[in-house]
Design an enzyme around this catalytic site. Structure first.
Site, mmCIF file in Angstrom:
data_model
loop_
_atom_site.group_PDB
_atom_site.id
_atom_site.type_symbol
_atom_site.label_atom_id
_atom_site.label_comp_id
_atom_site.label_asym_id
_atom_site.label_seq_id
_atom_site.Cartn_x
_atom_site.Cartn_y
_atom_site.Cartn_z
ATOM 1 C CB SER A 62 -0.903 0.004 1.242
ATOM 2 O OG SER A 62 -1.534 1.251 1.416
ATOM 3 C CE1 TYR A 99 -4.366 -2.044 4.553
ATOM 4 C CE2 TYR A 99 -3.740 0.218 4.052
ATOM 5 C CZ TYR A 99 -4.090 -1.048 3.624
ATOM 6 O OH TYR A 99 -4.133 -1.331 2.287
#
Length: 350
Positions: free
Chosen positions: A142, A167
């Site tokens: 990501s 995350y």
């Protein structure tokens, strides 16, 4: 080739599955179908590829009614015994791991979910690859891993040791874990740092979906950081093209890599990390304007401060993916937003 593709009830996985199936690959899709967002949207995606909701049973392979080269299984990545059995039974050539617990803000309230799925689950994928001769593992990372980095555009050759959400930390951990397995066991691994993917069949928790729904309902939209945000919005077709190119080209070790001056994006092992984005950041207010234009309506804007875990700007340097594999995104924001709005109206507006 025979692939395991995880996350096929998800946004990117659904589109990638169709692309791979249409070109003739044998695909086993996997998804846990959790309730992070509307499961009916997930089942609708599966039904487009011929996986009937009524036939899905946890741990059982389901044959597609449309694609003879497609089967689906509902499994959790953290279900170690079932995941390792699937690998042993099917003997995949390549694996693309897109399944994960997504969302920056959700990770602030539900941290353990990210460890279960994104860390323990990813370890099971690595172990499956290690023991069953998988020739290439590509996996979702990501743009969130850039965290406190301020140098623009973000480059895979920059240090990314300062994430600002769990995350993001879980995705950085995936890259470290993958490198370890590439080095120890010679498994070619490629991490893909996605930059704000959007398009038809997109996630309901993402800005485009939320904004479109609210504007059509005449409700205000929350505009964080008082609108002073930039995102490298990347259309789904461009993302899928990049993933396919990566899957078809397992990485080799970088012969010029040295531990005296280590390059974070490559290794002496068969390991690579790539940014996969549009390389053209868009102001959030310009993004909203494109939605307004596509809808023919004006948004009611509720300006708010920057949220914990968010970064004010993202911008992908995709030069490595372009030079190595010929990747060149070509969908501008107005075209991409218009296609999403057309899909949204067709699916949700009667």
């Amino acid at each position: 080739m025979k692939l395991l593709l995880t996350g096929t009830a998800g946004f990117i996985g659904f589109h990638l599955a169709k692309r791979l199936l249409d070109r003739g690959d044998e695909v086993i899709g996997l998804d846990c179908i959790n309730d992070y967002y509307d499961i009916n949207l997930k089942y609708s995606r599966l039904e487009i590829t011929g996986i009937e909701r009524s036939k899905i049973e946890y741990g059982k392979l389901v044959q597609s009614t449309i694609y003879p080269n497609y089967r689906f299984i509902q499994l959790r990545l953290e279900d170690r015994e079932a995941i390792l059995k699937l690998f042993a039974d099917e003997k995949f050539d390549r694996v693309c791991n897109l399944a994960a617990q997504a969302g920056v803000r959700y990770s602030l309230q539900n941290p353990y979910t990210y460890i279960d799925s994104n860390i323990n689950g990813f370890l099971n994928i690595l172990e499956g690859c290690r023991h069953n001769g998988v020739k290439h593992l590509a996996y979702a990372s990501s743009s969130s891993v850039y965290g406190l980095n301020e140098t623009m555009p973000f480059s895979v050759h920059h240090n990314v040791d300062h994430p600002i959400s769990l995350y993001a930390a879980s995705k950085k951990s995936n890259e470290l874990m993958a490198h370890t397995y590439s080095y120890l066991y010679g498994i070619p691994t490629t991490g893909l740092r996605f930059f704000t993917v959007y398009g038809p069949w997109g996630r309901p928790d993402m800005a485009l979906f939320l904004f479109t729904k609210a504007i059509l309902e005449g409700k205000p939209i929350d505009v964080y950081n008082n609108g002073n945000m930039q995102r490298d919005f990347t259309y789904i077709d461009d993302i899928v093209e990049g993933i396919v190119r990566v899957l078809d080209n397992p990485p080799k070790g970088n012969p010029s890599w040295t531990g005296a001056s280590p390059d974070p994006g490559t290794s002496v092992a068969p390991y690579r990390v790539y940014n996969i984005g549009n390389s053209s950041p868009v102001r959030l207010l310009d993004f909203i304007e494109a939605i307004e234009e596509a809808l023919g309506r004006t948004a009611i804007k509720n300006f708010l401060p920057l949220q914990p875990g968010d970064v004010p700007a993202t911008w992908a340097d995709v030069s490595d993916l372009e030079s190595d594999l010929g990747y060149k995104p070509n969908t501008n924001i107005k075209v991409g937003v218009k296609r999403f709005v057309e899909w949204y109206k067709e699916k949700y507006i009667i």
